[in-house]
Write a protein that holds these residues in place. Structure first.
Motif, mmCIF file in Angstrom:
data_model
loop_
_atom_site.group_PDB
_atom_site.id
_atom_site.type_symbol
_atom_site.label_atom_id
_atom_site.label_comp_id
_atom_site.label_asym_id
_atom_site.label_seq_id
_atom_site.Cartn_x
_atom_site.Cartn_y
_atom_site.Cartn_z
ATOM 1 N N PRO A 1 100.674 81.558 53.851
ATOM 2 C CA PRO A 1 100.960 80.707 52.362
ATOM 3 C C PRO A 1 100.269 79.556 52.726
ATOM 4 O O PRO A 1 99.481 78.978 51.253
ATOM 5 N N ARG A 2 100.348 78.509 53.272
ATOM 6 C CA ARG A 2 99.496 77.784 53.455
ATOM 7 C C ARG A 2 97.868 77.787 52.671
ATOM 8 O O ARG A 2 97.641 77.034 52.249
ATOM 9 N N PHE A 3 97.674 78.454 53.351
ATOM 10 C CA PHE A 3 96.137 78.555 52.719
ATOM 11 C C PHE A 3 95.645 79.006 51.286
ATOM 12 O O PHE A 3 95.360 77.899 49.891
ATOM 13 N N TYR A 4 96.973 79.980 50.975
ATOM 14 C CA TYR A 4 96.864 80.430 49.262
ATOM 15 C C TYR A 4 97.282 78.730 48.940
ATOM 16 O O TYR A 4 96.781 78.447 47.019
ATOM 17 N N GLU A 5 98.558 77.888 49.422
ATOM 18 C CA GLU A 5 98.845 77.179 48.282
ATOM 19 C C GLU A 5 98.238 75.866 48.170
ATOM 20 O O GLU A 5 98.165 75.584 46.583
ATOM 21 N N LYS A 6 97.278 75.524 49.570
ATOM 22 C CA LYS A 6 95.930 74.499 49.104
ATOM 23 C C LYS A 6 94.872 75.305 47.718
ATOM 24 O O LYS A 6 94.952 73.985 47.369
ATOM 25 N N ILE A 7 94.700 76.461 47.987
ATOM 26 C CA ILE A 7 93.728 76.669 46.134
ATOM 27 C C ILE A 7 94.647 76.541 45.500
ATOM 28 O O ILE A 7 93.929 76.028 44.080
ATOM 29 N N TYR A 8 95.745 76.838 45.372
ATOM 30 C CA TYR A 8 96.901 76.765 44.246
ATOM 31 C C TYR A 8 96.154 75.645 43.499
ATOM 32 O O TYR A 8 96.362 75.786 42.206
ATOM 33 N N ALA A 9 96.967 74.437 44.441
ATOM 34 C CA ALA A 9 96.604 73.439 44.066
ATOM 35 C C ALA A 9 95.658 72.937 44.095
ATOM 36 O O ALA A 9 95.341 72.363 42.820
ATOM 37 N N GLU B 1 111.569 74.255 49.981
ATOM 38 C CA GLU B 1 110.391 73.653 50.530
ATOM 39 C C GLU B 1 109.302 74.776 49.997
ATOM 40 O O GLU B 1 108.192 74.080 50.064
ATOM 41 N N GLY B 2 109.378 76.313 49.981
ATOM 42 C CA GLY B 2 108.422 77.043 48.757
ATOM 43 C C GLY B 2 107.980 76.756 47.596
ATOM 44 O O GLY B 2 106.696 76.373 47.792
ATOM 45 N N THR B 3 108.842 76.273 47.483
ATOM 46 C CA THR B 3 109.009 75.975 46.067
ATOM 47 C C THR B 3 108.482 74.682 45.606
ATOM 48 O O THR B 3 107.574 74.388 44.710
ATOM 49 N N LEU B 4 109.104 73.376 46.818
ATOM 50 C CA LEU B 4 108.258 71.879 45.637
ATOM 51 C C LEU B 4 106.845 72.251 46.532
ATOM 52 O O LEU B 4 106.629 71.425 46.502
ATOM 53 N N GLY B 5 106.743 72.650 47.474
ATOM 54 C CA GLY B 5 105.252 72.826 49.000
ATOM 55 C C GLY B 5 104.142 73.144 47.831
ATOM 56 O O GLY B 5 102.960 72.564 48.255
ATOM 57 N N LYS B 6 104.160 73.735 46.981
ATOM 58 C CA LYS B 6 103.093 74.506 45.969
ATOM 59 C C LYS B 6 102.647 73.530 45.368
ATOM 60 O O LYS B 6 100.743 73.884 44.877
ATOM 61 N N ASP B 7 103.074 72.315 45.045
ATOM 62 C CA ASP B 7 102.798 71.155 44.064
ATOM 63 C C ASP B 7 101.920 70.756 45.283
ATOM 64 O O ASP B 7 101.680 70.167 46.249
ATOM 65 N N GLU C 1 101.952 67.571 51.094
ATOM 66 C CA GLU C 1 101.558 68.402 51.692
ATOM 67 C C GLU C 1 102.150 68.845 52.721
ATOM 68 O O GLU C 1 102.283 70.599 53.542
ATOM 69 N N GLN C 2 102.922 68.161 53.180
ATOM 70 C CA GLN C 2 104.245 69.126 54.095
ATOM 71 C C GLN C 2 106.095 68.341 53.329
ATOM 72 O O GLN C 2 106.216 67.670 52.921
ATOM 73 N N ILE C 3 106.249 69.472 53.468
ATOM 74 C CA ILE C 3 108.037 69.016 53.532
ATOM 75 C C ILE C 3 108.937 70.016 54.361
ATOM 76 O O ILE C 3 108.621 70.596 54.650
ATOM 77 N N PHE D 1 125.114 66.584 50.214
ATOM 78 C CA PHE D 1 123.883 66.889 49.695
ATOM 79 C C PHE D 1 122.436 67.538 49.344
ATOM 80 O O PHE D 1 122.304 67.018 50.897
ATOM 81 N N VAL D 2 121.337 68.428 48.865
ATOM 82 C CA VAL D 2 120.428 68.377 50.118
ATOM 83 C C VAL D 2 119.030 67.210 49.503
ATOM 84 O O VAL D 2 119.307 66.328 48.188
ATOM 85 N N SER D 3 118.315 66.885 50.814
ATOM 86 C CA SER D 3 117.273 65.600 50.869
ATOM 87 C C SER D 3 116.356 66.387 51.454
ATOM 88 O O SER D 3 116.269 67.302 52.172
ATOM 89 N N ALA D 4 115.700 65.563 51.128
ATOM 90 C CA ALA D 4 113.801 66.310 52.296
ATOM 91 C C ALA D 4 113.170 64.339 52.303
ATOM 92 O O ALA D 4 113.678 63.670 52.697
ATOM 93 N N LEU D 5 112.780 64.832 53.274
ATOM 94 C CA LEU D 5 111.681 63.978 54.255
ATOM 95 C C LEU D 5 110.170 64.525 53.699
ATOM 96 O O LEU D 5 109.681 65.836 53.881
ATOM 97 N N ILE D 6 109.560 64.009 52.937
ATOM 98 C CA ILE D 6 107.861 64.361 52.377
ATOM 99 C C ILE D 6 106.763 63.836 53.004
ATOM 100 O O ILE D 6 106.789 62.379 52.497
ATOM 101 N N VAL D 7 106.186 64.645 53.134
ATOM 102 C CA VAL D 7 104.348 63.605 53.376
ATOM 103 C C VAL D 7 103.751 64.258 52.633
ATOM 104 O O VAL D 7 103.000 65.397 52.232
ATOM 105 N N PRO D 8 103.412 63.303 51.396
ATOM 106 C CA PRO D 8 102.546 63.458 50.943
ATOM 107 C C PRO D 8 101.098 63.839 50.822
ATOM 108 O O PRO D 8 100.367 63.714 52.200
ATOM 109 N N CYS D 9 100.208 64.257 50.308
ATOM 110 C CA CYS D 9 98.614 64.661 50.322
ATOM 111 C C CYS D 9 98.461 62.969 50.001
ATOM 112 O O CYS D 9 97.783 62.967 48.677
#
Length: 589
Positions: free
Chosen positions: A272-280, A470-476, A480-482, A491-499
């Motif tokens: 999926p990460r390959f498709y996510e990167k093309i999509y993004a 992670e799949g919902t937000l990771g397609k942005d 890059e990683q979440i 509550f829900v939080s997240a560690l995010i590695v930006p592109c």
């Protein structure tokens, strides 16, 4: 459908005999692509089988392959199978401790390596592995160290003389479907890996099962870039060769984009990460286009999606294809007709996007323990939220806690030297417990709702499926990683590695001044931009599932730091420990 049993070696040898000078394999070296014909494939595997016999390998003894993708990976694999020897793949990114554990646990006698990194690790663990006798270097550009247990590939081949031909024919004449063809060690997010025992009967079931769902011919070309040490790419490569198609090996995943243009594959499996990167990447480019181009892009996608789902609007589709869709397909070489997708769940909107482009993404579900595919999208119809229909002869039922249970001829024989975990892997009726929860609808489609072992429970008692968020937000295209945090939290939080390429471009456009990456990630405008994007992406999620706070990280999660498994899954415990301070800060006053 009844499964027709056959041994993969018999099928490949038929191809070798019939294929003559047709191209079986291609590989990139010295700035060009080189061909290996079926007859050359035959010569190489025969020579390697003879060398293995010269080393005294008995039936069902083990050889390891600790290497990046290359034709010799498959040649070594098939050569071992020709003499009924078991192949043990080791991820080329494995650490010394991981390599030592697998080599020792699997009783590997000969270890084939590729690059300098793998060679150095193999030499360092050699004296700690009692059964290990030889290390063979498959890359001809590596300098041979002056130790008696390390041989070059050609030196090893020279051991196999014609004196061993009779032994080779004897092994070929006694091929047995109940033999193990491989031990694949599951990476696991915790604890030591387990050696999954897969037999030739398991592999045979997958080959014939895929015949009912796929239409591969000898004219097809596949690009092999996922690790061959993983069951997904390896089983796919066997299917490609079984059908007489051409397999193109890419040892460096960083040049996939260039390879797509050079090879122009017709089929290719990806995660999926390959498709996510093309999509993004596509959506990022469109976001900077003119109003007219944005409108044309949206119209073409809607036409493509309608045509794929209903078959209606063919003339509109032809126009949309000429103006937009064919140009997007050209980014992937222009000839892709089908792309299997596995390893994790694909976000539904991304699946619909590729189908609208005219690329038949075949999302499937499977595990190492099932020799890969258990279900996949059919050609006739697909629901992007599902993971398809069960493959032939796969029996799927829903068990306690909605766990997906699987039985069939592709299910593993058990875990090597691990009776307790083998017993625990099956229920009382002999069904494999997948660890995934889901359901089957009235049309027989399988749906995954969450990973049971990864479910998180907030302090308010709400269950959270982190992979879904992670799949919902990771397609942005700015993410890059979440890693989602929620267990025992309010509550829900997240560690995010930006592109970073895109974030830095955004900063330049806004003329944001910063000293370094850490300074950039603390800038109010950057944080505000992420807050807005994350808010919009998760509007459809339940309130308790939505990420309320996040921390932007300056460094990516990595294999080297133990934060990712070899299949690039998050090691959540390691991440939680390493970023304990950042997590505590998000749940402060």
């Amino acid at each position: 459908m009844a499964i027709l049993d056959f041994h993969i070696v018999d099928k490949l040898r038929d191809r070798m005999t019939e294929g003559d000078e047709r191209v079986a394999m291609r590989f990139y070296a010295d700035n060009d692509w080189h061909d290996i014909s079926w007859s050359e494939f035959d010569q190489h595997t025969r020579a390697l089988s003879l060398a293995m016999l010269a080393c005294g390998l008995d039936v069902q003894e083990k050889v390891g392959i600790f290497a990046t993708n290359m034709p010799r990976w498959t040649i070594c694999d098939v050569a071992a199978q020709q003499i009924r020897v078991v192949t043990v793949p080791i991820y080329p990114t494995s650490t010394p401790n991981q390599t030592k554990y697998i080599t020792e646990n699997a009783d590997v006698r000969i270890l084939f390596v590729s690059g300098q990194q793998q060679l150095d690790i193999a030499i360092s663990i050699f004296n700690q592995c009692e059964r290990l006798e030889r290390i063979v270097i498959m890359d001809e550009h590596i300098e041979i160290p002056d130790v008696d247990f390390v041989l070059s590939f050609n030196e090893f081949i020279s051991l196999g003389t014609s004196d061993y031909l009779e032994s080779l024919y004897q092994r070929l004449n006694t091929l047995n479907l109940d033999d193990l063809f491989t031990l694949i060690y599951t990476s696991g997010t915790t604890g030591q890996p387990k050696g999954v025992m897969l037999s030739h009967r398991n592999l045979s079931a997958q080959m014939t099962g895929h015949d009912s769902r796929l239409n591969l011919t000898p004219d097809d070309i596949s690009l092999c870039f996922l690790p061959l040490s993983h069951v997904f790419e390896r089983a796919w490569c066997f299917y490609v060769l079984y059908k007489g198609a051409t397999n193109c090996y890419l040892h460096d995943v960083k040049v996939v984009r260039e390879a797509l243009q050079q090879v122009s594959p017709t089929v290719m499996c990806a995660v999926p990460r390959f498709y996510e990167k093309i999509y993004a990447a596509v959506h990022d480019k469109v976001s900077h286009a003119s109003w007219l181009r944005k409108t044309l892009f949206s119209w073409a996608l809607s036409v493509g999606e309608r045509y794929v789902s209903s078959g209606k609007g063919e003339w509109r589709f032809r126009i949309a294809d000429k103006l937009v869709l064919s140009k997007l397909r050209a980014l992937l070489g222009g000839r892709l007709k089908m792309m299997p997708c596995g390893g994790a769940k694909l976000e539904p909107s991304i699946g619909r996007f590729f189908h609208a482009l005219g690329i038949n993404v075949k999302v499937g579900y499977g595990m190492t323990e099932t020799t890969a595919t258990v279900s996949c999208w059919p050609d006739s119809h697909f629901d992007a939220n599902s993971i398809g229909l069960a493959m032939p002869d796969v029996d799927i039922r829903i068990g306690v806690n909605n766990e997906i249970l699987v039985k069939g001829p592709m299910v593993m024989q058990g875990y090597y030297k691990n009776e307790s975990d083998t017993l625990a892997a099956f229920d009382q009726d002999g069904y494999l417990k997948t660890g995934d929860a889901g359901y089957i609808d009235e049309h027989g489609q399988l749906f995954i709702t969450e990973r049971i072992k990864e479910l998180m429970k907030t302090s308010g008692g709400k269950y959270i499926a982190p992979q879904m968020i992670e799949g919902t937000l990771g397609k942005d295209h700015y993410i890059e990683q979440i890693a989602v945090i929620a267990d025992a939290r309010q509550f829900v939080s997240a560690l995010i590695v930006p592109c970073y390429d895109r974030v830095e471009k955004y900063a330049r456009e806004l003329n944001i001044k910063y000293h370094d990456r850490i300074d950039l990630l603390k800038h109010a405008q950057i944080i505000e931009m992420f807050e807005k994007r994350i808010h919009e992406l998760q509007l459809h999620l339940a309130h308790f599932e939505q990420v309320k706070k996040f921390t932007l990280l300056p460094n990516a999660f990595s294999l080297e730091d133990g934060e990712l498994t070899p299949t690039l899954k998050l090691r959540r415990k390691v991440i939680h420990t390493r970023y304990e301070g950042e997590i505590k800060a998000m749940y402060g006053k």
